[in-house]
Each structure stands twice: as C-alpha cells, then as structure tokens.
Design an enzyme around this catalytic site. Structure first.
Site, short mmCIF file in Angstrom:
data_model
loop_
_atom_site.label_atom_id
_atom_site.label_comp_id
_atom_site.label_asym_id
_atom_site.label_seq_id
_atom_site.Cartn_x
_atom_site.Cartn_y
_atom_site.Cartn_z
CD GLU A 19 -3.13 0.65 0.14
OE1 GLU A 19 -2.54 1.65 -0.32
OE2 GLU A 19 -4.34 0.45 -0.07
NE ARG A 100 -4.84 -2.03 9.06
CZ ARG A 100 -4.98 -1.64 7.78
NH1 ARG A 100 -4.54 -0.44 7.41
NH2 ARG A 100 -5.55 -2.42 6.88
CG ASN A 102 -6.22 1.80 4.93
OD1 ASN A 102 -5.49 0.82 5.02
ND2 ASN A 102 -7.02 2.00 3.90
CD GLU A 121 -9.80 -5.65 5.46
OE1 GLU A 121 -10.58 -6.29 4.73
OE2 GLU A 121 -8.60 -5.50 5.20
CG ASN A 148 -8.37 2.69 0.66
OD1 ASN A 148 -7.16 2.80 0.78
ND2 ASN A 148 -9.02 1.56 0.88
CG ASP A 197 -7.31 -0.45 -2.01
OD1 ASP A 197 -6.78 0.39 -1.26
OD2 ASP A 197 -7.32 -1.67 -1.74
#
Length: 289
Positions: A19, A100, A102, A121, A148, A197
């Site tokens: 990521e 957390r 992201n 999730e 995202n 995403d």
C-alpha cells in the site's frame, strides 16, 4: 469502453498488503501494512531497502523539515531512516485499539489528510482526519469500515474520499476555511469492478484508483469520465503512485491478502510492485509541515 493497457512487473515483493506508494524526489516509497514494513525502491539501480516497523504502518509522506512522517496504527511518527528510529508525534483513536491508519495525502498547505479503519475490516469505525503538525481534527464524521484515499487535486478545492466496502468515491468541496462540505457521490461501482482502493490525483486533477479484486487501475477525469485503464496479472491492485523524471511513470502496489492457495498458485506475482506509463503527469509533491 476505454481500451486497457497492461502493467509491467517491476519488483518482487510478495507483500501481504502492499500500500501507500509515493514518489519522493528520486525513489518510490511504499509499505506492507500487515507485515509491518516500509520500502524504498530506486528504479535507476533496481535497488530496494526495507525497514521493519513496530506497528502496522499505512503510509509515509515527506516532511518539510526533512525526513519522513509514517502513519502507524497509533498515529503519525517521525521516521529517521538513517537510525531506523520512530518517534510518535500524535495519537489517533486511542479509544479504539483495533483501529489503524490506512491511507493519506498532503495538501499544498502541508497538512496531512488520512483515514482510519478497523484492522479486522468489520466495524464501521473509520473516519477521515486532518493533522497540521500540531492539531488533529476530525474532518468527515460518517463512519465507514475501510477508508481509502484521501486524494486532493492541485487546485486544492476538493477532496476525494473512498468508501471501499461501499464501492463508492465521495467528493467533498474544501472551503476557504479548510472545512469540508457534506460531500456528494462522485463514482459508484458494481461487484464486477472489485473494490475501489487507494486514490491519487494527477496534475490535471484526474483521479487514479486501484481496484482490490478488480485486476486493474483506472483514471477518471474530474467530470467522472473513465479515461485510462491498466490491467494486471494479479487481482488485488491497491494504489497507484505517479513520478519519475518526467512525472509520467506510474507504479502500483498489490496484495496477497485474501487469496487462497489456489488463487496464489494462479497469481505468483501477487503482492509485487508493477509499473506503467501514463498520459498525464504527476501533481506537485507536497511536504508535511
């Protein structure tokens, strides 16, 4: 339908959840969230350096005073690459230990915009925040499971925020006071598209999206028109970064997460780094204050 181009394999990584790619000066930085790793890839020499992190890490961005800021599970940290040392400088979601950080971007004023999410999730506990180096502010109060983006175009007048499991991209206007409006749905997707995403904006304000489970990355113009598609030999495309000497080279991170043994056998390059050329160059790089 816009004709799809093909991505080229760039680097063997095997990331569980690759990521956060970002081109900083002369190299590509990215993370493997679930493996707790930060990478720096120099395509000029095809060399890669790795740092292990003490927490899940969602992103890195350059700092105006030099060095990097890393988005750890507990909050932003200063990252000294020479000493491999991390120093926490803000705390996020202390009351939600399963959350957390992201994904993130830096605006022209040097503020970091980032989202949080439930690491499993499952819970709708993800929100959008902004940090100006001194104060953390909650910017979008509608919780989602997986945040995202965010992505901000060079015009600095709007923000794109991705609700991944909701399969939609929300566009907010940014006011002169820095506040967001309520937002409007910019794009929606079907199950066949996969899940939108990570997002990033280019120099013309176009929005690049990776598609988890969708086998591709796409660019959308500011009016929502699909202008470019890139196909991958792996299903889980997480995020695109733009850069290189002319700003026209793209890299994309991918993930092995969620793939069973059969899928991994069919996708031996899952979790690796890919590259392709684009038609519109990268937006200017901003450094966090």
């Amino acid at each position: 339908m816009t004709e799809a181009r093909l991505a080229t394999h760039a680097l063997k990584v095997g990331a569980h959840l690759g990521e956060g790619p970002i081109w900083i000066d002369d190299a590509l930085w990215f993370v493997d969230i679930k493996s707790k790793r930060i990478y720096r890839y120099d395509p000029a020499v095809n060399g890669c350096t790795r740092w292990d992190t003490p927490e899940y890490v969602g992103w890195v961005v350059p700092a105006a005073q030099g060095g990097l800021i890393a988005g750890f599970q507990s909050g932003p940290h200063r990252f000294d690459t020479r000493l491999a040392r991390f120093e926490r400088i803000a705390t996020i979601d202390a009351h939600l230990p399963a959350n957390r950080l992201n994904d993130a971007c830096v605006d022209p004023s040097g503020r970091i915009w980032f989202g949080t999410m439930d690491n499993d999730e499952a819970a709708s506990s993800g929100l959008l925040y902004r940090w100006d180096g001194a104060q953390v502010e909650t910017m979008a109060t509608e919780p989602v499971v997986i945040t995202n983006g965010p992505a901000i175009p060079p015009s600095d007048d709007r923000l794109y925020h991705v609700d991944t499991l909701g399969r939609r991209v929300i566009r907010h206007a940014i006011g002169t006071d820095g506040a967001l409006d309520a937002g409007e749905v910019f794009l929606t997707f079907d199950a066949d598209d996969g899940y939108p995403d990570g997002a990033v904006c280019d120099a013309a304000g176009g929005v690049w999206l990776g598609f988890y489970g969708g086998w591709e990355a796409r660019r959308y113009a500011p009016d929502g028109t699909l202008t470019q598609r890139i196909r991958f030999p792996v299903a889980n495309v997480t995020k695109v970064a733009l850069g290189g000497a002319d700003g026209l080279t793209a890299w994309a991170t991918t993930a092995r997460q969620g793939l069973d043994t059969t899928a991994l056998a069919a996708q031996p390059l899952a979790g690796d780094l890919f590259t392709f050329r684009v038609d519109v160059p990268a937006a200017p790089l901003h450094r966090a204050r």
